[in-house]
Design a protein around this motif. Structure first.
Motif, short mmCIF file in Angstrom:
data_model
loop_
_atom_site.label_atom_id
_atom_site.label_comp_id
_atom_site.label_asym_id
_atom_site.label_seq_id
_atom_site.Cartn_x
_atom_site.Cartn_y
_atom_site.Cartn_z
N THR A 1 2.40 1.87 -3.33
CA THR A 1 1.45 2.30 -4.42
C THR A 1 1.03 3.51 -4.00
O THR A 1 0.97 4.42 -5.01
N THR A 2 1.13 4.24 -2.81
CA THR A 2 0.61 5.43 -2.57
C THR A 2 1.89 6.58 -3.05
O THR A 2 1.53 7.57 -3.60
N ALA B 1 -5.67 11.33 -10.20
CA ALA B 1 -4.51 11.49 -11.40
C ALA B 1 -4.99 11.36 -12.67
O ALA B 1 -4.45 12.07 -13.28
N GLY B 2 -6.23 10.69 -12.83
CA GLY B 2 -6.81 10.73 -14.43
C GLY B 2 -7.11 11.83 -14.74
O GLY B 2 -6.95 12.18 -15.76
N LEU C 1 -7.71 8.83 -5.32
CA LEU C 1 -6.37 9.30 -5.73
C LEU C 1 -6.15 9.03 -7.37
O LEU C 1 -5.71 9.85 -8.08
N ALA C 2 -6.45 7.73 -7.62
CA ALA C 2 -6.39 7.29 -9.03
C ALA C 2 -7.33 8.33 -9.90
O ALA C 2 -6.83 8.72 -11.00
N VAL C 3 -8.36 8.58 -9.50
CA VAL C 3 -9.48 9.37 -10.31
C VAL C 3 -8.79 10.72 -10.49
O VAL C 3 -8.76 11.36 -11.46
N MET D 1 1.61 11.98 -9.44
CA MET D 1 1.08 13.33 -9.60
C MET D 1 1.91 14.81 -9.53
O MET D 1 1.51 15.53 -10.11
N MET E 1 -7.70 5.25 -2.15
CA MET E 1 -6.85 5.06 -2.95
C MET E 1 -7.56 5.23 -4.71
O MET E 1 -6.87 5.98 -5.33
N THR E 2 -8.68 5.01 -4.60
CA THR E 2 -9.58 5.16 -5.70
C THR E 2 -9.65 6.38 -6.17
O THR E 2 -9.63 7.06 -7.26
N TRP F 1 0.94 -1.05 0.09
CA TRP F 1 0.04 0.06 -0.06
C TRP F 1 0.93 1.17 -0.06
O TRP F 1 0.59 2.16 -0.80
N PHE G 1 1.80 7.05 -6.76
CA PHE G 1 0.82 7.84 -7.03
C PHE G 1 1.15 9.08 -6.98
O PHE G 1 0.99 10.13 -7.67
#
Length: 110
Positions: free
Chosen positions: A25-26, A99-100, A95-97, A33, A92-93, A22, A29
């Motif tokens: 992964t953080t 980033a997108g 943060l992924a959104v 970013m 985390m989701t 985890w 990201f």
């Protein structure tokens, strides 16, 4: 059977490895970013600042959630209680959104 654990605690569950995964992964990201923010900043400084204000505190919050989940999981496994909920995957989701959306902003502003 001396090899069987007494109860649900199993050292093979590898809580430490999950925590490190985890954290990696953080970190990936957050670094991604930062790179995106630098690229967006060349085109539109206001958009880069908005995404930075959203992304960096979210990354710090996720790091805190990782450590809290690690401690909670270890305590709950020893106490035979249910494991923690889904706040960490949800963050985390998010943060992924984000980033997108930052990548999309770079494409649209470039």
């Amino acid at each position: 059977m001396a090899d069987r654990p007494d109860g649900p605690w199993d050292p093979g569950l590898q809580i430490e490895r999950t925590t490190l995964a985890w954290l990696r992964t953080t970190l990936a990201f957050i670094v991604g970013m930062l790179v995106l923010l630098r690229l967006v900043g060349h085109e539109n400084l206001v958009a880069a600042l908005i995404f930075a204000v959203l992304a960096l505190p979210l990354g710090l919050a996720i790091t805190w959630l990782v450590w809290r989940r690690h401690l909670t999981s270890e305590r709950r496994l020893h106490a035979r209680a249910p494991l923690p909920g889904g706040a960490l995957p949800a963050a985390m989701t998010a943060l992924a959104v984000l980033a997108g959306c930052t990548g999309l902003a770079y494409i649209l502003f470039a």
